[in-house]
Enzyme design. Structure first.
Site, PDB file in Angstrom:
ATOM      1  CG  ASP A 114      24.751 -13.063  11.254  1.00 55.86           C
ATOM      2  OD1 ASP A 114      24.742 -11.855  10.972  1.00 55.86           O
ATOM      3  OD2 ASP A 114      25.510 -13.895  10.704  1.00 55.86           O
ATOM      4  CG  ASP A 154      25.440 -10.799   5.262  1.00 56.72           C
ATOM      5  OD1 ASP A 154      24.900 -11.106   4.188  1.00 56.72           O
ATOM      6  OD2 ASP A 154      25.393  -9.661   5.751  1.00 56.72           O
TER       7      ASP A 154
HETATM    8  C1  XBP Z   1      28.066  -9.188   7.637  1.00 61.41           C
HETATM    9  C2  XBP Z   1      28.814  -8.069   7.089  1.00 61.41           C
HETATM   10  C3  XBP Z   1      28.191  -7.232   6.089  1.00 61.41           C
HETATM   11  C4  XBP Z   1      28.300  -7.613   4.648  1.00 61.41           C
HETATM   12  C5  XBP Z   1      28.214  -6.384   3.783  1.00 61.41           C
HETATM   13  O1  XBP Z   1      28.415  -9.393   9.012  1.00 61.41           O
HETATM   14  O2  XBP Z   1      29.899  -7.784   7.520  1.00 61.41           O
HETATM   15  O3  XBP Z   1      28.863  -6.022   6.228  1.00 61.41           O
HETATM   16  O4  XBP Z   1      29.532  -8.269   4.395  1.00 61.41           O
HETATM   17  O5  XBP Z   1      27.036  -5.717   3.950  1.00 61.41           O
HETATM   18  P1  XBP Z   1      27.396 -10.160   9.994  1.00 61.41           P
HETATM   19  P2  XBP Z   1      26.913  -4.129   3.628  1.00 61.41           P
HETATM   20  O6  XBP Z   1      26.979 -11.426   9.330  1.00 61.41           O
HETATM   21  O7  XBP Z   1      28.220 -10.444  11.227  1.00 61.41           O
HETATM   22  O8  XBP Z   1      26.248  -9.231  10.291  1.00 61.41           O
HETATM   23  O9  XBP Z   1      27.776  -3.855   2.444  1.00 61.41           O
HETATM   24  O10 XBP Z   1      25.445  -3.907   3.344  1.00 61.41           O
HETATM   25  O11 XBP Z   1      27.401  -3.380   4.836  1.00 61.41           O
HETATM   26 MG    MG Z   2      27.412 -13.398   9.822  1.00 62.12          MG
END
Ligand code: XBP
Ligand code: MG
Length: 256
Positions: A8, A10
């Site tokens: 993953d 973020d």
């Molecule tokens: C990460 C997210 C992303 C970011 C925003 O979730 O939810 O949506 O917060 O990114 P994970 P965008 O780590 O579970 O993948 O604005 O580019 O959608």
């Molecule tokens: Mg995440």
């Protein structure tokens, strides 16, 4: 034995939410003359909805119901483009570092010939800039498959992005190990059948991680030990491939 690690982005590779995505959303709202402001606490609640466009729509429905949904169909994509621009500019300045142990583990995996992939809900541009600016100028090429954003219709906790990545890797789920930081992410990887290690982040520490192979504060580094919160404790200071392999086998995903 796993053949691939699927990361993953973020919260797992880097702590991008509070001081990255959140600030970029707020700057975009300002640019559009909106009085929306997502403070640290509110953003924690909004993170239950993955995907920036989906998160903004959820916010309006929940907190600004006066806005007609027909207006949102044009506004949200425009806001999101602006948000992505702010976010990638911040990252390009080296704004957000990798989490502890991430670089070390990726380098070990590359040296050992373990295949690498990414499964994330965030926008592809965000992934590219983060990898290039905070990991290595050539780091995008370290990952054989990068599954990101709208390539699948249903975002985490749906398994779709993991299934998309597995198909392109040409591997069954049990030959992979996923690394996640959130309950939504863990639900996605587990629904795809992939054994998963969780490194918690500030926003996710109180979430439900049942079904994870192991839960840790972070990957740790030599001299900077991680703390293990769940899963078989093998008394190690930091996560390396040998430890991931033992957890993978303990999860019943080892050689048949
Ligand atoms: C990460 C997210 C992303 C970011 C925003 O979730 O939810 O949506 O917060 O990114 P994970 P965008 O780590 O579970 O993948 O604005 O580019 O959608
Ligand atoms: Mg995440």
């Amino acid at each position: 034995m796993f053949e691939a690690l699927i990361f993953d982005v973020d919260g797992t590779l880097a702590d991008t939410e509070r001081d990255g995505h959140r600030l970029a959303f707020n700057r975009a709202f300002q640019s559009f003359g909106l009085d929306w402001e997502w403070d640290v606490g509110l953003y924690g609640e909004l993170l239950q909805v993955t995907g920036g466009k989906e998160r903004m729509r959820h916010y309006v429905q929940r907190h600004r119901p006066d806005l007609a949904s027909s207006d949102l169909d044009a506004l949200i994509p425009a806001l999101h483009r602006q948000k992505t621009q702010h976010y990638t500019e911040h990252l390009a300045q080296g704004g957000i570092p990798m989490r502890p142990g991430v670089r070390r583990l990726l380098q070990e995996a590359r040296a050992a010939g373990v295949r690498l992939a990414i499964a994330t809900t965030t926008t592809p541009d965000n992934v590219s800039v983060l990898l290039r600016s905070s990991l290595d100028p050539s780091a995008e090429a370290w990952f054989e498959v990068i599954g990101a954003g709208d390539v699948v219709a249903a975002k985490k906790p749906a398994p779709d992005i993991y299934l998309w990545v597995l198909e392109r890797l040409g591997l069954p789920a049990h030959r992979c190990l996923a690394l996640e930081d959130s309950e939504n992410g863990l639900r996605a990887s587990r629904r795809a059948g992939i054994p998963t290690v969780v490194t918690i982040s500030d926003y996710t520490r109180d979430q439900d991680f049942s079904g994870a192979v192991a839960v840790l504060t972070d990957l740790g580094d030599p001299g900077e030990p991680m703390t293990q919160l769940a899963g078989p404790d093998l008394g190690r200071e930091y996560v390396d491939l040998a430890l991931l392999r033992r957890w993978h086998e303990a999860a019943g995903a080892g050689p048949a």
